[in-house]
Design a protein around this motif. Structure first.
Motif, PDB file in Angstrom:
ATOM      1  N   ALA B 112      -2.420   8.061  22.606  1.00 21.38           N
ATOM      2  CA  ALA B 112      -2.310   6.656  23.565  1.00 21.38           C
ATOM      3  C   ALA B 112      -3.249   5.500  23.041  1.00 21.38           C
ATOM      4  O   ALA B 112      -2.960   4.319  23.395  1.00 21.38           O
ATOM      5  N   GLY B 116      -1.947   1.901  22.700  1.00 18.93           N
ATOM      6  CA  GLY B 116      -2.648   1.057  23.483  1.00 18.93           C
ATOM      7  C   GLY B 116      -3.187  -0.391  22.575  1.00 18.93           C
ATOM      8  O   GLY B 116      -2.986  -1.435  23.192  1.00 18.93           O
ATOM      9  N   SER B 119      -0.233  -2.199  21.344  1.00 27.94           N
ATOM     10  CA  SER B 119       0.391  -2.875  22.710  1.00 27.94           C
ATOM     11  C   SER B 119      -0.462  -3.976  22.920  1.00 27.94           C
ATOM     12  O   SER B 119       0.088  -5.113  23.026  1.00 27.94           O
ATOM     13  N   ASP B 128       5.063  -3.346  21.884  1.00 27.70           N
ATOM     14  CA  ASP B 128       4.611  -3.280  23.063  1.00 27.70           C
ATOM     15  C   ASP B 128       5.638  -2.620  24.130  1.00 27.70           C
ATOM     16  O   ASP B 128       5.381  -1.829  24.956  1.00 27.70           O
ATOM     17  N   ARG B 132       5.334   0.505  26.517  1.00 24.28           N
ATOM     18  CA  ARG B 132       5.736   0.639  27.697  1.00 24.28           C
ATOM     19  C   ARG B 132       6.750   1.499  28.241  1.00 24.28           C
ATOM     20  O   ARG B 132       6.552   1.909  29.484  1.00 24.28           O
ATOM     21  N   MET B 218      -3.170   4.867  28.034  1.00 25.31           N
ATOM     22  CA  MET B 218      -2.490   3.847  27.139  1.00 25.31           C
ATOM     23  C   MET B 218      -2.622   2.551  27.950  1.00 25.31           C
ATOM     24  O   MET B 218      -3.036   1.426  27.348  1.00 25.31           O
ATOM     25  N   ARG B 219      -2.675   2.573  29.185  1.00 24.44           N
ATOM     26  CA  ARG B 219      -2.714   1.306  30.180  1.00 24.44           C
ATOM     27  C   ARG B 219      -4.005   0.653  29.960  1.00 24.44           C
ATOM     28  O   ARG B 219      -4.347  -0.567  30.050  1.00 24.44           O
ATOM     29  N   THR B 221      -6.534   1.286  27.812  1.00 21.74           N
ATOM     30  CA  THR B 221      -6.676   0.770  26.572  1.00 21.74           C
ATOM     31  C   THR B 221      -6.149  -0.715  26.225  1.00 21.74           C
ATOM     32  O   THR B 221      -6.961  -1.564  25.832  1.00 21.74           O
ATOM     33  N   ARG B 222      -4.925  -0.818  26.641  1.00 20.08           N
ATOM     34  CA  ARG B 222      -4.224  -1.994  26.674  1.00 20.08           C
ATOM     35  C   ARG B 222      -5.058  -3.263  27.465  1.00 20.08           C
ATOM     36  O   ARG B 222      -5.124  -4.275  26.926  1.00 20.08           O
TER      37      ARG B 222
END
Lengths: 294, 340, 559
Positions: B112, B116, B119, B128, B132, B218-219, B221-222
């Motif tokens: 992740a 991320g 992304s 990206d 997602r 992941m989210r 991190t992004r």
């Protein structure tokens, strides 16, 4: 002589139209939102019209058991000779209905208690938040499982069980926002002119928390489908012969080893599509209401 | 700061007690007499005798009091299903869950975080979108279905994964228990065959859980990376000629690390009790399965023991997170003091 | 639910400040990550080799049973797993002889008895007693000598222990008082009766009349637990071929040979591992991979594939199990005989045998199973005939049917399957059945205690292969296991008349009468007599089959 500048008539758009313009714009920008909406529309269409378009009795047993997918049985048949496609089509309705009721229950009850806790403060807040904390300390699925085991296997009880398990999430969310609104200017002004507290909560605080609530509700919808399937997988929940996608996947699991893959895989794919559509639309809603999160 | 910490600790203990009490009440209200769980028929006099032996004939308040007294002595009660003290059961089950949760968390984080970062850095690009899609897909799949599909493909069809029957093969030589984690213990004992056996059994359930749990990591991190990259000092660094990659990896990621660690911690905590469905599919003898079976068998003490352990972990986790954030941001401290 | 905290965290990330502390090179971190990933991949590839599934050795056997052991107290009701462990760790005074069986390398029970712990046994009709003389030099696994006092203590426990149900069995032998068991010296035991029961030998060969090491049990008794019920739940001490080496509930139990065994030459193996595998399809996987040598409780749908498997053989035996759907005669409308008969006419017998047992079951035509003496299915006239059912319902006042409830334990795969077929079959006659899934405790409570279920599914096997033993438990009015609440005084008197009848012809005719009345009154719809299916690795030999389906591990070996 003063010159008069002739400017073209510009019609000021009303506030409401501007927002919907923005919504359409946001949708046009995002491929995932478009895909999600199309998928959701498809799912809903199938839920409404599917069983009528494929008028096979989902509970009708036959001796053609565990048949592979074919033209007459697009999704094959289960160990009782029942048409899996018909069961899936009817099951979609049930799962979506459960999800909607769960989301509605958790949202309404959660919002009410949340705004109560956030706005009233004091011992009311403490009481509500302590109960919420206790409920959130349980692993959510186990909590739903315990409640469902306690209440008995019935669709209504599954809705109650999952709904109750989700409510504390909404309570926390709404309370947080109500808290920050408590000291907002317009609230203080209304208090000053003597507006009663219940009026304040219902018509001033709540409407301003609708955005984050809406986002959470879409999440509830997605989670509810997965958790209903999960509960049925364990065996707590829907009683036969009610078709429910999760229990179909569970029963199909036993037959996968002997090669009857369609029984578990196909209902699982359908679950995924439903949840996916809820998630994508939910993401789109979040992007519209709170672009900062992009 | 200390006041904040003590306040949170106190409230946590109240929550813990509330959870234990609630569990006690709920389990005792569950339909079905636990004595009737085993082995069918019992004549009424036997039922009475067993109820007396197990202390079930006392009023609820007395039973709860006895339970609390026992807890103070470290006695979690007796499991009627296994006949063992619940503490012993938990001691055997917890490492299994820890191992699975740990492996899945590490796997999720390893995948992740790079995704991320990619992304965030290559925002709105193909990467990206790919990330997602993977993310949304992972969260939309029923986790038990995913496990079944993986078993079907990798074990049944391709024969490269071991049978989904627990942590290790039937006749594997179990290493001496140090941590309880089979992979670690067998490595420490130098027992490579058992290590590869245990590791092989970890892979499919680990991937299943990781795929689902990867998304929030992941989210975060992004989101953290995006926020960090938008800061003025980043622009300054770029203008000063510092290579972008270094900026991304050192400064931006460095600033996101606290968030990442907290998310990883939360994920790990969730996985201990929340992996029930995966444990069922893979016959993994962990805490989730224990809770499920105990619940369905009306094994009160076992359910309570489970809730106690998991709730304590959750609360500890939340406490650490809250304290970390308060330490970092004084505004949160003062804002939270007036609330919960 | 999967990311509620994550959502919160995202919120707090936005609200809070990000830490500006700088951290150490993450280059190092990425290198470490690559190292972990690399070694993970290698380990994965190493683990990929399917031959790591270890084979059992020639002297160890791993066995999976349909249920795991729960309590080792021989006088308390137990699971099938319990039966096996008990049978293999204790012995009785007598046992059945075996003869070569249907499959090569197997054996099967006969109806002749030989002495086990007893050297000789005889009925002294003139003095109303049976006498047993113990073999000399017998020792328990603990080393304690086996004496007549141990036998008496064991029989007394069977009648006096608070968790025992065996008292009812002894009563059938007309032994109602502990004084009727007499130890004469160290090596002779007498059982005094008032009426001779022909199935006494059978009863004395089953586990409940086994001989326990009384010294050990007494040492573990307490003042409020004189018969050591608590200790006996998890421990057992006897003369059997095995002792329990260790036991992890829910995982496995290991049995090791008894060093003091009296049965020379047995056990033929060095260790038995009873593994607990809750999922039936997993049992199949383990058998096929060689991790398990014998698997019971396989799913019937998988049996066909086993018949042609390369390294596994399938053994099937007809059983004396009876499976039925009970109708609670105390709940409307099942108090009306016509309604019950209508259900028997509407019942989907063949569908269930074909689709639940996949053909591995025999039709059941009497509450007495085929394989038990005096079985007579002539009175069971019912076949699936919806029209007959409808006309009977109309007679009884339900021309458009009625609604009712069937309880099912979802842990029982066959019952769960039958329930669905029953639901659809009875629906054709207008009977709308709601299926209620109850977990084990709730199911047992509803069945045994509250008796509030109109329809239920149950199965039974009598460990004494006698029709009157069978009828006593299932049909007698006040029997605890008469879940249908069926009170028929005529049946009761017939049972009483036939129980002690010595003349074989008279025994048979009274039994036939009972079967005829039961068929006509139809408190049960007979489902089937399933076959027992065992999956075995091809190299397992020596299996001895008994009608009670309890596995005697000591005969097994691998070639």
């Amino acid at each position: 002589m003063a010159t008069r500048v002739i400017a073209p008539e510009r019609k000021e758009p009303s506030r409401r139209r501007r927002r919907s313009d923005y919504v359409l714009y946001a949708i046009r920008r995002s491929v995932s939102a478009q895909f999600g909406l199309v998928l959701l529309a498809a799912v809903l269409l199938v839920a409404v019209a599917g069983p009528a378009a494929w008028p096979v009795d989902p509970a009708a047993t036959s001796s053609n058991t565990l048949a592979a997918p074919s033209l007459s049985l697009p999704f094959g048949s289960d160990q009782y000779g029942r048409d899996i496609l018909s069961r899936v089509l009817n099951g979609i309705r049930i799962d979506i209905a459960i999800a909607v009721f769960v989301a509605a229950l958790a949202t309404v009850v959660g919002a009410l208690f949340g705004v109560l806790a956030g706005y009233m403060g004091g011992w009311v807040e403490q009481a509500v938040m302590r109960v919420t904390d206790v409920m959130l300390a349980f692993p959510g699925f186990i909590l739903a499982l315990a409640i469902a085991a306690f209440l008995g296997n019935d669709i209504r009880n599954v809705i109650l069980a999952i709904g109750i398990a989700y409510t504390p999430v909404m309570i926390r969310l709404v309370r947080g926002h109500a808290l920050s609104l408590r000291n907002a200017q317009f609230i203080l002004s209304s208090r000053a002119i003597g507006a009663p507290r219940w009026w304040m909560m219902l018509f001033h605080v709540l409407p301003n928390t609708v955005s984050p609530m809406l986002v959470q509700t879409t999440l509830f919808l997605a989670w509810a489908v997965l958790d209903t399937a999960g509960l049925s997988f364990i065996g707590v929940g829907i009683r036969p012969p009610t078709p429910e996608l999760g229990s179909m996947t569970a029963e199909g699991a036993a037959y996968m080893v002997s090669g009857a893959w369609w029984y578990a895989v196909l209902p699982g794919i359908v679950i995924m599509l439903i949840v996916l559509s809820f998630n994508l639309v939910g993401d789109a809603v979040r992007d519209i209401l709170d672009p900062q999160s992009r | 700061m200390l006041q904040f910490f003590l306040r949170r600790l106190g409230l946590s203990i109240v929550s813990l007690f509330g959870a234990v009490l609630a569990t006690f009440v709920i389990t005792h209200l569950l339909p079905g007499n636990p004595i009737l769980v085993h082995a069918g028929f019992k004549i009424p006099s036997t039922i009475k005798f067993l109820e007396q032996q197990m202390g079930l004939d006392q009023p609820l308040a007395v039973q709860f009091q006895r339970y609390l007294v026992g807890l103070a002595h470290g006695d979690f009660g007796q499991s009627w299903y296994s006949g063992n003290p619940v503490a012993l059961d938990l001691q055997q089950r917890l490492p299994a869950s820890l191992e699975l949760a740990g492996f899945s968390t590490i796997l999720a984080v390893l995948v992740a975080i790079p995704l991320g970062i990619l992304s965030a850095v290559k925002r709105d690009s193909l990467w990206d979108h790919l990330a997602r899609v993977l993310g949304v897909g992972g969260v939309s799949m029923p986790v038990f279905w995913l496990g079944l599909v993986l078993i079907f493909v990798f074990y049944y069809t391709l024969h490269i994964a071991p049978a989904p029957l627990g942590r290790v093969g039937t006749f594997a030589e179990l290493p001496h228990q140090i941590t309880g984690l089979l992979t670690v213990d067998s490595l420490l004992a130098g027992n490579l065959p058992t290590f590869s056996d245990a590791f092989g059994h970890l892979i499919l359930p680990g991937i299943t859980l990781a795929l689902v749990v990867m998304v929030p990591v992941m989210r975060i991190t992004r989101a953290s990376m995006l926020e960090a990259l938008g800061q003025p000092y980043i622009r300054t660094a770029r203008a000063a000629g510092i290579p972008y990659r270094k900026i991304v990896l050192v400064d931006a990621l460095g600033n996101s690390l606290v968030n990442l660690l907290t998310v990883a911690g939360l994920v790990f905590g969730y996985l201990i009790g929340g992996a029930v469905l995966v444990e069922k599919v893979f016959s993994w003898p962990g805490m989730g399965q224990y809770a499920l079976n105990s619940l369905l068998e009306n094994d009160y003490a076992a359910v309570q023991g489970f809730i106690l352990v998991v709730t304590t972990l959750y609360i500890l986790n939340n406490l650490i997170v809250d304290v970390l954030y308060a330490a970092v941001d004084p505004r949160i401290r003062s804002a939270s003091l007036g609330t919960s | 639910m999967q990311d509620e905290r994550m959502e919160e965290l995202i919120e707090s990330v936005r609200l809070g400040r990000l830490n500006r502390r700088s951290f150490i090179e993450l280059m190092g971190g990425t290198v470490a990550g690559a190292a972990i990933g690399g070694s993970a991949l290698t380990a994965f590839l190493a683990a990929c080799n399917p031959s790591t599934s270890t084979q059992t050795t020639t002297s160890k056997l791993a066995i999976v049973y349909e249920s795991e052991p729960t309590t080792l107290d021989i006088h308390a009701f137990g699971s099938k797993g319990d039966d096996a462990v008990r049978m293999d760790t204790v012995n009785q005074l007598i046992r059945r002889k075996v003869a070569p069986g249907t499959y090569p390398g197997t054996q099967i029970y006969t109806d002749q008895f030989e002495g086990a712990l007893a050297q000789s046994f005889a009925n002294d009709a003139a003095n109303n007693k049976v006498t047993f003389k113990l073999k000399p030099g017998l020792k328990f696994s603990s080393g304690n000598p086996v004496t007549a006092a141990d036998v008496k203590w064991s029989f007394d426990r069977s009648m006096k222990s608070p968790t025992s149900y065996v008292g009812a069995l002894m009563n059938l032998l007309t032994i109602t008082n502990v004084d009727q068991t007499v130890a004469v010296g160290d090596d002779t035991v007498e059982l005094h009766y008032t009426k001779f029961n022909p199935f006494i030998w059978d009863l004395l060969s089953i586990t409940v009349t086994a001989v326990l090491d009384s010294k050990i049990y007494k040492a573990n008794a307490t003042s409020d637990d004189q018969w050591a019920t608590k200790w006996a739940a998890n421990n057992i001490a006897g003369t059997g071929a095995y002792v329990v080496k260790d036991w992890t509930h829910g995982v496995q139990m290991t049995l090791a040979p008894n060093p003091n065994t009296w049965d020379k030459g047995y056990p033929k193996n060095q260790q038995i591992i009873l593994k607990v595998v809750p999922d039936p399809s997993n049992r199949l996987l383990l058998l096929e991979s060689g991790d398990i040598d014998i698997a019971r409780g396989l799913q019937y749908k998988d049996l066909k594939s086993l018949e042609s498997a390369p390294s596994v053989k399938l053994l099937t035996y007809p059983t004396t199990e009876v499976w039925w759907m009970g109708m609670n005669t105390k709940i409307k409308p099942f108090n009306d005989k016509r309604v019950r008969q209508a259900v028997a006419w509407a019942f989907p017998y063949q569908d269930i045998i074909d689709n639940v047992w996949y053909g591995f079951a025999d039709p059941m035509t009497s509450f007495i199973p085929k394989g038990m003496p005096t079985q007579d299915g002539s009175a069971w006239v019912y076949k699936t005939d919806v029209n007959k059912a409808k006309s009977l319902l109309a007679d009884a006042g339900y021309p458009s049917g009625f609604s009712t409830r069937l309880i099912v334990n979802p842990a029982n795969v066959e019952d769960s399957g039958s329930a669905v077929w029953i639901q659809s079959g009875l629906a054709k006659a207008g009977i709308k059945v709601t299926i209620d899934k109850l977990n084990e405790a709730a199911y047992n409570a509803s069945l045994f205690a509250t008796r509030d279920a109109p329809l239920f599914l149950f199965n039974w096997i009598s460990y004494v292969n006698d029709p009157y033993y069978h009828a006593f438990f299932l049909l007698k009015s006040d029997a605890g296991t008469n879940f249908s609440n069926w009170n028929n005084p005529q049946i009761d008197s017939l049972i009483a008349a036939g129980m002690y009848e010595g003349d074989a012809a008279k025994r048979a005719s009274i039994s036939q009468q009972i079967q005829a009345i039961t068929a006509d009154e139809a408190p049960w719809a007979y489902i089937a007599q399933p076959k027992l299916a065992l999956g075995m690795r091809k190299n397992v030999q020596g299996y001895a089959h008994f009608f009670d389906e309890i596995m005697r591990f000591w005969y097994l070996y691998k070639s």
